[in-house]
Design an enzyme around this catalytic site. Structure first.
Site, PDB file in Angstrom:
ATOM      1  N   ARG A 171       0.696  -1.248  -0.094  1.00 31.52           N
ATOM      2  CA  ARG A 171       0.171   0.127   0.067  1.00 31.52           C
ATOM      3  C   ARG A 171       0.809   1.184  -0.162  1.00 31.52           C
ATOM      4  NH1 ARG A 171      -1.979  -3.412   4.234  1.00 31.52           N
ATOM      5  NH2 ARG A 171      -3.923  -4.461   3.599  1.00 31.52           N
ATOM      6  N   LYS A 195      -1.933  -2.828   8.002  1.00 30.01           N
ATOM      7  CA  LYS A 195      -3.091  -2.391   8.912  1.00 30.01           C
ATOM      8  C   LYS A 195      -2.938  -2.950  10.428  1.00 30.01           C
ATOM      9  CE  LYS A 195      -6.296  -1.561   5.029  1.00 30.01           C
ATOM     10  NZ  LYS A 195      -7.480  -1.567   4.527  1.00 30.01           N
ATOM     11  N   HIS A 266      -2.889   2.479  -5.657  1.00 31.00           N
ATOM     12  CA  HIS A 266      -3.693   1.316  -5.323  1.00 31.00           C
ATOM     13  C   HIS A 266      -3.851   0.471  -6.682  1.00 31.00           C
ATOM     14  CE1 HIS A 266      -5.587  -0.700  -1.904  1.00 31.00           C
ATOM     15  NE2 HIS A 266      -6.614  -0.934  -2.609  1.00 31.00           N
ATOM     16  N   ARG A 269      -1.186  -1.754  -6.878  1.00 30.94           N
ATOM     17  CA  ARG A 269      -1.237  -3.012  -5.975  1.00 30.94           C
ATOM     18  C   ARG A 269      -2.187  -3.834  -6.713  1.00 30.94           C
ATOM     19  NH1 ARG A 269      -1.252  -4.468  -0.514  1.00 30.94           N
ATOM     20  NH2 ARG A 269      -3.083  -5.048   0.437  1.00 30.94           N
ATOM     21  N   HIS A 292      -3.778  -8.939   3.435  1.00 26.66           N
ATOM     22  CA  HIS A 292      -4.995  -9.286   3.588  1.00 26.66           C
ATOM     23  C   HIS A 292      -5.348 -10.332   4.842  1.00 26.66           C
ATOM     24  CE1 HIS A 292      -6.011  -8.293  -0.846  1.00 26.66           C
ATOM     25  NE2 HIS A 292      -5.887  -7.272  -0.186  1.00 26.66           N
ATOM     26  N   TYR A 301      -9.125 -10.717  -6.996  1.00 25.92           N
ATOM     27  CA  TYR A 301      -8.430 -10.565  -8.127  1.00 25.92           C
ATOM     28  C   TYR A 301      -8.575 -11.668  -9.040  1.00 25.92           C
ATOM     29  CZ  TYR A 301      -6.445  -7.180  -5.028  1.00 25.92           C
ATOM     30  OH  TYR A 301      -6.004  -5.904  -4.166  1.00 25.92           O
TER      31      TYR A 301
END
Length: 320
Positions: A171, A195, A266, A269, A292, A301
């Site tokens: 990110r 995150k 993004h 990404r 993730h 994806y």
């Protein structure tokens, strides 16, 4: 935490316009998000903005105590958002924020039960932005490299950032947060804090390694100032580069690639994830690389690769 420190860490202004009890509650929740959950400043701001909107709605309904917050109030808040034209994605995000908030209220004894546990929300449209083809991704890096041939520090930095974004799929916030020590040149991996401050190691290839080496050897020393600290990538003034500058760079360099969709970091990404899957990488590995929490997020994806395969079939097969 002082008011100024709270604002630097993503807090709200001290004058929220809320009833006094709600304003104090919002301050307590901010301290929880910053000190206990250690969330990023922009995440804290998003949570506080959503909760402030919810508490404002409660006040408009005549409530002055948090114990008045029930499922009916939550639903009427979301319904009002819908009538004002908020998107499904926004409403779903705010419903999530409300559930996190009411769970905290219940856990800390401020509510006898958790009304958010029964709160539904519209499912977000699972759409992905356009991605680059492999040749377009190569043209993007090549275009930036040609502009950096004169060896300017900013040019060397831009190539290194683009190479690393595409090589790793990290990110933009993770990119700008990198320190020099996060790069392991010998093993060709970069340590990333994603995150929730979750740490992971992401490999990168030889081209990205060469670009980083050139940046560290020649470019960074030229931009470095006393306040640069350990930041891997520096802005023109020698401080840690910010996300806006990286987004501007990506859009500007994408414009140099004929026919390429206008994507930001993004989008790079998504491009990296798509190319990994199309190249044969398994879903679990891509999930780990991207950081993730849920495999379902990574599975989005596969829709991109399947759609591309379907279009190729329809164009090429005589009985399609």
């Amino acid at each position: 935490m002082t008011e100024s420190a709270a604002r630097r860490d993503g807090g709200t202004e001290p004058d929220t316009g809320l009833p006094e009890g709600f304003a104090r509650l919002l301050g307590d929740y901010e301290r929880h998000l910053v000190s206990e959950r250690d969330l990023a400043p922009h995440t804290v701001r998003a949570y506080l903005g959503d909760v402030s909107s919810l508490l404002d709605h409660c006040g408009r309904l005549g409530s002055v105590e948090v114990t008045d917050l029930d499922l009916r109030t939550l639903r009427s808040w979301l319904a009002r958002l819908q009538t004002t034209g908020r998107s499904r994605t926004t409403i779903a995000r705010r419903a999530t924020a409300a559930r996190v908030f009411t769970a905290w209220l219940h856990r800390t004894g401020r509510l006898p039960s958790d009304p958010g546990a029964a709160l539904g929300s519209p499912k977000k449209h699972k759409t992905l932005p356009p991605v680059l083809r492999p040749d377009e991704a190569e043209a993007l890096i090549r275009s930036a490299a040609e502009l950096a041939d004169d060896g300017t520090p900013v040019g060397l930095r831009d190539v290194a950032m683009l190479e690393l974004l595409y090589a790793t799929g990290i990110r933009v916030g993770e990119l700008v947060g990198l320190d020099i020590d996060d790069v392991d040149d010998e093993r060709r991996v970069v340590r990333v804090f994603g995150k929730g401050r979750k740490e992971r190691s992401v490999p990168y290839g030889t081209p990205a390694g060469r670009a980083i080496d050139r940046w560290l050897a020649t470019g960074r020393p030229a931009l470095r100032v006393e306040g640069s600290g350990a930041a891997l990538f520096l802005g023109a003034r020698g401080r840690r580069i910010d996300q806006r500058a990286v987004r501007t760079l990506v859009h500007r360099r994408i414009a140099d690639v004929p026919g390429a969709p206008d994507i930001g970091p993004h989008g790079l990404r998504h491009t990296a994830a798509t190319h990994l899957l199309e190249g044969g990488a398994d879903l679990r590995s891509v999930q780990e690389l991207l950081g993730h929490a849920s495999l379902a997020t990574t599975q989005l994806y596969t829709h991109v690769t399947t759609d591309r395969l379907r279009r190729a079939y329809q164009q090429a097969h005589p009985r399609a």
